[in-house]
Design a protein around this motif. Sequence first.
Motif, PDB file in Angstrom:
ATOM      1  N   GLY A  41      -0.775 -33.714  23.344  1.00  0.00           N
ATOM      2  CA  GLY A  41       0.307 -34.387  24.051  1.00  0.00           C
ATOM      3  C   GLY A  41       0.828 -33.645  25.252  1.00  0.00           C
ATOM      4  N   SER A  42       0.136 -32.671  25.782  1.00  0.00           N
ATOM      5  CA  SER A  42       0.616 -31.987  26.971  1.00  0.00           C
ATOM      6  C   SER A  42      -0.560 -31.615  27.845  1.00  0.00           C
ATOM      7  CB  SER A  42       1.421 -30.740  26.599  1.00  0.00           C
ATOM      8  OG  SER A  42       0.577 -29.807  25.933  1.00  0.00           O
ATOM      9  N   ALA A  47      -5.517 -27.001  32.237  1.00  0.00           N
ATOM     10  CA  ALA A  47      -6.012 -27.783  31.108  1.00  0.00           C
ATOM     11  C   ALA A  47      -5.384 -29.155  31.167  1.00  0.00           C
ATOM     12  CB  ALA A  47      -5.658 -27.091  29.779  1.00  0.00           C
ATOM     13  N   PRO A  48      -6.037 -30.099  31.803  1.00  0.00           N
ATOM     14  CA  PRO A  48      -5.474 -31.450  31.901  1.00  0.00           C
ATOM     15  C   PRO A  48      -5.295 -32.075  30.534  1.00  0.00           C
ATOM     16  CG  PRO A  48      -7.248 -31.135  33.487  1.00  0.00           C
ATOM     17  CD  PRO A  48      -7.269 -29.957  32.564  1.00  0.00           C
ATOM     18  N   CYS A  65       0.798 -35.792  31.049  1.00  0.00           N
ATOM     19  CA  CYS A  65      -0.291 -36.758  30.992  1.00  0.00           C
ATOM     20  C   CYS A  65      -1.164 -36.486  29.769  1.00  0.00           C
ATOM     21  CB  CYS A  65      -1.135 -36.679  32.259  1.00  0.00           C
ATOM     22  SG  CYS A  65      -0.255 -37.125  33.769  1.00  0.00           S
ATOM     23  N   THR A  66      -1.622 -37.567  29.120  1.00  0.00           N
ATOM     24  CA  THR A  66      -2.361 -37.403  27.876  1.00  0.00           C
ATOM     25  C   THR A  66      -3.138 -38.657  27.534  1.00  0.00           C
ATOM     26  OG1 THR A  66      -2.145 -36.687  25.571  1.00  0.00           O
ATOM     27  CG2 THR A  66      -0.506 -38.241  26.371  1.00  0.00           C
ATOM     28  N   SER A  84      -0.827 -35.812  38.022  1.00  0.00           N
ATOM     29  CA  SER A  84      -2.130 -36.312  38.446  1.00  0.00           C
ATOM     30  C   SER A  84      -2.756 -37.094  37.305  1.00  0.00           C
ATOM     31  CB  SER A  84      -3.040 -35.155  38.864  1.00  0.00           C
ATOM     32  OG  SER A  84      -3.285 -34.302  37.774  1.00  0.00           O
ATOM     33  N   ALA A  85      -3.408 -38.183  37.656  1.00  0.00           N
ATOM     34  CA  ALA A  85      -4.048 -39.045  36.659  1.00  0.00           C
ATOM     35  C   ALA A  85      -5.441 -38.507  36.369  1.00  0.00           C
ATOM     36  CB  ALA A  85      -4.114 -40.476  37.180  1.00  0.00           C
ATOM     37  N   THR A  86      -5.654 -38.019  35.140  1.00  0.00           N
ATOM     38  CA  THR A  86      -6.920 -37.379  34.793  1.00  0.00           C
ATOM     39  C   THR A  86      -7.716 -38.140  33.746  1.00  0.00           C
ATOM     40  OG1 THR A  86      -5.781 -36.044  33.129  1.00  0.00           O
ATOM     41  CG2 THR A  86      -6.010 -35.089  35.334  1.00  0.00           C
TER      42      THR A  86
END
Length: 576
Positions: A41-42, A47-48, A65-66, A84-86
């Motif tokens: 959850g992080s 580490a995206p 983001c997760t 950022s959208a990963t």
Amino acid sequence: MRGLQRMVVLGVVASMFVVSGSAGALAAPAGPASGGTPTTGSATDDAPATTASATDAAPTTIDSCTRIAEPGVYVLGEDVLNASATQDTGISTGNDTARACILIASSDVELHGGGHVLEGEGYANETGSATTTTANETGNAIPSESENATVASSFDESERSQFPVGVAVRGANGSALSNVTVSNLSLSNWAVGALAANASSTSMVDVNASANANVGIEYLDGADGLVANSTADDNGFAGLYASETRNLTVLGGSFDGNGFLGVNFFGGNEAPVVANATVSGSGIAGIAAVQSSDVVVADSTVESSGGDDRLFGFSASYLFVGVSNATVLDSATRDDDSWAVYATDCANGNGTCPNETESESESGPEASGVGAVTVSEIDVDGSSGPVSFGGADVAVGSVDALDDASPADGAFGLGQGVVATNTTRDAFVDLSTSWGSGRPVGVTNTSFSAENGTPGTEFEDASIAVDGDRVAVSGTIWAPNACYTAALSAVEYDSAGDVLTVAVEATQANASTDTACAQVITEVPYRAVVSLSGPPGAVEVVHVHDGERTVVATTAGNETATEPVIASAAAGDRSA
């Protein structure tokens, strides 16, 4: 199949895209990124996002983001800014890939935002340059180069998402999901704020998806979706965009200042509903449906929209292109710059549709069911009352809104302040209007003058001259003394009888107590001229004394009374 094909709309600086979920464009979502220690959850810059899962009844708190891969309740614990959208959604957007900050890849998930903000780092165009969503001079959001782009200079451009999404609901390999709710969350500075693809019973509740480069909330290929009490303002293309959905309901909410469309059902939508929504400031249309069926709009208002014809060749508050069975109920338009309702089987204005033969056109909308619309009680701003009609390939609007729009040749007036025209050669319309009360309906101008009174008797008369939409009344009203004059008391319209009433009152001209007035009955000549937006059915003249009204002259609207009409002896007879 006739009609519009899928569109790509170019923005002012960066290219705008609407997500396409077409077959063959899907790929398996990316797994956790390598480098660093995975955490549930992080995510960090090194580490995206990694997989978040719910293994018990307690809510899972996420703070970055997760990817959510298990059923459960998830809560955003804090604002997430410059994110950022990963997470790979597996959706192709042409040359780009849609990636999400939070990817919900499981059914039976609730994501509660807790009123927090999920903000992107800014939309990146095809060259990879950083952009953020800003407001242009008209108040519409557009993606633009910005000196204040919130992208760290050390960010690896090769990892940049070309099409970032705030929250995406999307199953692995495009598998179907169901029973997902996103609530109480603000999403901004993404290409798309919230996206649901191939997901049924998916709800966006109290979501604020505003100031995104393209779309606030987007639904693709799902059933029984719900957007409730949500806000999607100042997005570059549309507040809400839906394609290939079934039974999508938009309930309440605000859609203000979106660049092209407020609410847009584009292609293959079945039975979408918009109710109690407020849409304003949309360039092309407030609420639009294209190549969809059984569309219902109820109890909604579109304000200050339309006027931009670049996309379709026309614009409207309520726009239906190639739609089978559109219905508008108890809705309204306000201060719009184009047609109130525009329904057509074509996207190029009057004439046959592109690539349509003469014989195909002659089959008509009753055979094809395309371009058909039913409107019940729409309050068209600038008209004198609600308008109801059924038809196909027809545009209806207020005369005031269309003064500068140069309606097509062949347009004709319907009632007071309403105009209609065909949008293809197959058009038909069955229209009715009902006029309101309590105001001078259809009156565009009045003038009144009174002469000095002369001694006389309790005599009064009036003559009426009607010339189309102009009514002239000349008359005499008696007054109790020489300090009185005549005044225009009211101009009224009775919708039931189609009667225009002009009321003239004897009133004291000088109320000063030290003014000496000849205490004699006085006759006061007057003249009233009333201009209307259409000819009245009948006219009557009423004289008012101390609140009591007496009809002194009547005539049908197409007659002209040239001789004075003398009141009864009870009101005073000059020969008496």
